[in-house]
Design a protein around this motif. Structure first.
Motif: not given
Length: 223
Positions: A43-48
């Motif tokens: 999810v954090a990578t998607l946020g990036y």
């Protein structure tokens, strides 16, 4: 004159990016229950990807999720040694090894400059015979590695600033150095422009196009 050869790490020297691989390998060996948090890291990578968090913040989030915010130095040392040994065993381009050896034989000072964390990238560099390492630093206190970056994330324009700061710290004036720089990614364009000899290595499309426009040497370490 100081002859210096500076190399990026991920996908320039190594076959694959190292940060996620390091996180997963270290969590699996030392804190396997944290692998259940991988979806949150996704999810954090998607946020990036959606530009909701920057690269530095992404690193800190994923480290906190998979390694925690108080990783003891002794555990860090074991994880770093195991990971570096694995990368050296089968994760280094043959062409990179040859280029490093040629630069060393020519009398150049061999420097790693990477956005990867210096605490583990340095172990890879040591095993490859590098002289110096410039990388992203983490906060360390009370015998623990924290999930926080100290200073700048060594990426893009910040990488060039950190290289220049390293030169100054070594007492080397820019005019007294002949610098060559190797990288696979267009984010390093500021350093490629600054270098006396620029090498686009295993270049992805944007860097390959820019290298052709700028007249930078294009190399393929994969062969």
């Amino acid at each position: 004159m100081h002859a210096i050869a500076i190399y990026d790490l991920d996908k320039t020297i190594t076959h694959a990016p190292t940060w996620t691989a390091f996180l997963i390998a270290s969590a699996r060996a030392q804190k396997p229950w944290r692998l259940a948090l991988l979806p949150l890291a996704g999810v954090a990578t998607l946020g990036y990807a959606l530009k909701l968090v920057d690269r530095a913040r992404l690193k800190q989030i994923t480290q906190r999720l998979l390694l925690g915010n108080g990783w003891q130095d002794a555990r860090v040392a074991r994880a770093v040694a195991d990971f570096a040994d694995g990368v050296i065993a089968d994760g280094i381009y043959t062409g990179a090894r040859a280029a490093i050896a040629a630069d060393r034989a020519a009398g150049r000072r061999i420097v790693l400059a990477t956005a990867s964390y210096a605490f583990y990238a340095g172990a890879i560099a040591e095993r490859l015979g590098f002289d110096d390492v410039i990388g992203t630093c983490v906060v360390r206190n009370n015998g623990k590695v924290r999930a926080r970056i100290e200073g700048e994330n060594c990426y893009g324009a910040a990488k060039l600033r950190m290289i220049e700061a390293w030169l100054a710290g070594e007492g080397i004036a820019r005019d007294d150095a002949i610098v060559r720089f190797y990288t696979d990614h267009v984010s390093d364009a500021p350093t490629l422009e600054w270098a006396d000899e620029a090498f686009a290595v295993n270049a992805h499309g944007p860097l390959r196009l820019l290298a052709k426009l700028k007249g930078w040497t294009i190399l393929d370490f994969e062969r």
